[in-house]
Design an enzyme around this catalytic site. Structure first.
Site, mmCIF file in Angstrom:
data_model
loop_
_atom_site.group_PDB
_atom_site.id
_atom_site.type_symbol
_atom_site.label_atom_id
_atom_site.label_comp_id
_atom_site.label_asym_id
_atom_site.label_seq_id
_atom_site.Cartn_x
_atom_site.Cartn_y
_atom_site.Cartn_z
ATOM 1 N N TYR A 4 6.138 -2.958 -1.296
ATOM 2 C CA TYR A 4 4.917 -2.144 -1.364
ATOM 3 C C TYR A 4 4.949 -1.256 -2.596
ATOM 4 C CZ TYR A 4 3.669 -3.098 3.537
ATOM 5 O OH TYR A 4 3.318 -3.695 4.720
ATOM 6 N N TYR A 43 9.646 -8.375 4.686
ATOM 7 C CA TYR A 43 10.494 -7.357 4.064
ATOM 8 C C TYR A 43 11.474 -6.767 5.075
ATOM 9 C CZ TYR A 43 6.888 -4.070 5.854
ATOM 10 O OH TYR A 43 6.001 -3.368 6.631
HETATM 11 FE FE LIG Z 1 3.870 -3.311 6.529
#
Ligand SMILES: [Fe+2]
Lengths: 251, 194
Positions: A116, A155
């Site tokens: 992110y 992730y």
């Molecule tokens: Fe997320």
């Protein structure tokens, strides 16, 4: 850190003791951050009134149509994001099947590497200079929304040892009344991480969990350009026109 | 997979997670009116977890009537330059768990009713959104007659009413859990789907 085996055992025990829940179980300890952040009392039934019966209104002054294409947001740098280009599209309807028209849809997601654009994301995967991973659009007259983006990567996170989130896109949705507000996550079909993920598994009903998974739709894919996913969203029913169900309905 | 014609069961919620700060906040998101403008009031407080610690990654949204009791249904909440009062705002919490809004004080939406803010709370660690209300203090008769408040024990009732500060601002803390746990609400159509 605790093992996946321990977390999976806790998930299985909770799903056995509280089966069939169509919304997440808030008191779901396998998601460790939930332990101190879930209310212990059941919500109090209330009749919506006043502002609760009217959703906020968003319009073309709020949202630029370009915000629905996450692959062109770093325009000045001129480059394209890395990853699988996809379209994610579907309809937003309320619990009675009525399209939610002209309403705001917001999304945010990791890049193709699972990273992110956020200070708190410490995952040692590359930032993509051509991808911010956030988008907005307004639904059309049929409740339809459509985003062009990059397929996000899974992730790691620190819930337990070797914990990985299945690839997902965060969605924020409004209905026609305030009580329909929803923030959720859309997943991709066939993800091997589903069974291991305490956030996804906090919904103890299997059919309800499956409603968070988009379907691959080859009709949406575009020749030599992108792959298509369809995901429809059903909000709770609107109270604005709600009438208590009566016996002896004429249907 | 979804087949809308066959299945109108609601889509489940999921946590807002830790990474929404670069996506959901925007300029003036919590300023329904500019701070300092005539009539502007601050609604603020903290979001606390069950150990009494501030929740630094929560998001609070409010929806409410204008001072006359009318609920605005106008666009302009994201680009506030137009100056319309939209009756909707969004505030992240800071490192201490504090949120704030600058807005106009709502009036009652029906004669004799109690004025309130409708509130939604999201946070990392919170698997689905929570709804509550913040009642405006002052009109004791209206508050006493309010059906939701009338059905609550005294301590819970008190905690759903904001505290008027000496400068006129409104203070309201959200406790996700614990002795002072906030009264959260469910509405009839939410119960279609649990
Ligand atoms: Fe997320």
């Amino acid at each position: 850190m605790e093992s996946q085996e321990l977390i999976s055992k806790e998930i299985a025990d909770l799903q056995d003791s509280r089966p069939g829940l169509g919304q997440p179980l808030l008191d779901f300890a396998p998601y460790r951050s939930a332990v101190l952040r879930h209310p212990t009392k059941d919500p109090r039934p209330a009749d919506p009134e006043g502002a609760e019966l009217v959703a906020p209104v968003f319009g073309h002054s709020d949202v630029d149509p370009l915000e629905a294409d996450l692959t062109i947001q770093s325009g000045q740098s001129g480059g394209e994001p890395i990853g699988e280009r996809i379209v994610v599209t579907g309809r937003v309807v309320d619990g009675d099947g009525r399209p939610v028209r002209g309403q705001l849809v917001e999304i945010w997601q990791a890049n193709a590497a699972g990273r992110y654009v956020h200070q708190r994301d410490q995952h040692p995967a590359p930032i993509d200079p051509h991808f911010t991973g956030l988008g907005r659009c307004l639904t059309d007259d049929d409740g339809g929304y459509r985003f062009t983006t990059i397929k996000p990567g899974p992730y790691p996170w620190r819930n337990h040892r070797n914990a990985w989130r299945p690839a997902h896109i965060h969605f924020s949705l409004f209905g026609t009344d305030f009580t329909q507000r929803l923030i959720t996550q859309m997943y991709f079909p066939g993800d091997p991480l589903f069974a291991l993920d305490p956030i996804y598994q906090s919904i103890t009903d299997e059919a309800a969990r499956a409603r968070l998974v988009a379907s691959y739709d080859h009709h949406l894919s575009e020749h030599e350009w992108l792959l298509g996913y369809r995901w429809d969203i059903v909000l709770t029913g609107s109270h604005a026109t709600y009438v208590e169900p009566e016996d002896g309905d004429d249907d | 997979m979804t087949d809308l014609a066959a299945d109108l069961a609601p889509t489940p919620g999921q946590t807002i997670g830790p990474f929404f700060h670069y996506a959901l906040p925007y300029a003036h998101d919590r300023e329904l009116v500019p701070p300092g403008r005539a009539g502007a009031v601050r609604l603020h407080g903290h979001v606390y977890d069950g150990a009494g610690n501030g929740v630094p990654d929560a998001l609070v949204e409010i929806r409410h009537a204008d001072p006359s009791g009318a609920v605005p249904a106008v666009e302009g909440s994201i680009r506030r330059e137009g100056g319309a009062f939209t009756g909707w705002g969004r505030s992240t919490t800071d490192r201490t768990g504090r949120y704030w809004f600058s807005t106009l004080e709502p009036g009652p939406t029906r004669a004799g009713g109690a004025a309130c803010f409708a509130v939604t709370v999201f946070a990392r660690g919170l698997l689905n959104r929570l709804f509550t209300r913040v009642y405006v203090p002052g009109d004791d008769a209206a508050l006493a007659a309010e059906p939701l408040l009338a059905g609550l024990p005294a301590d819970e009732r008190t905690r759903l009413v904001a505290v008027r500060e000496p400068g006129g601002d409104l203070w309201f803390d959200v406790h996700l859990q614990g002795e002072r746990e906030t009264v959260f609400l469910s509405f009839p159509r939410h119960r279609d789907c649990t």
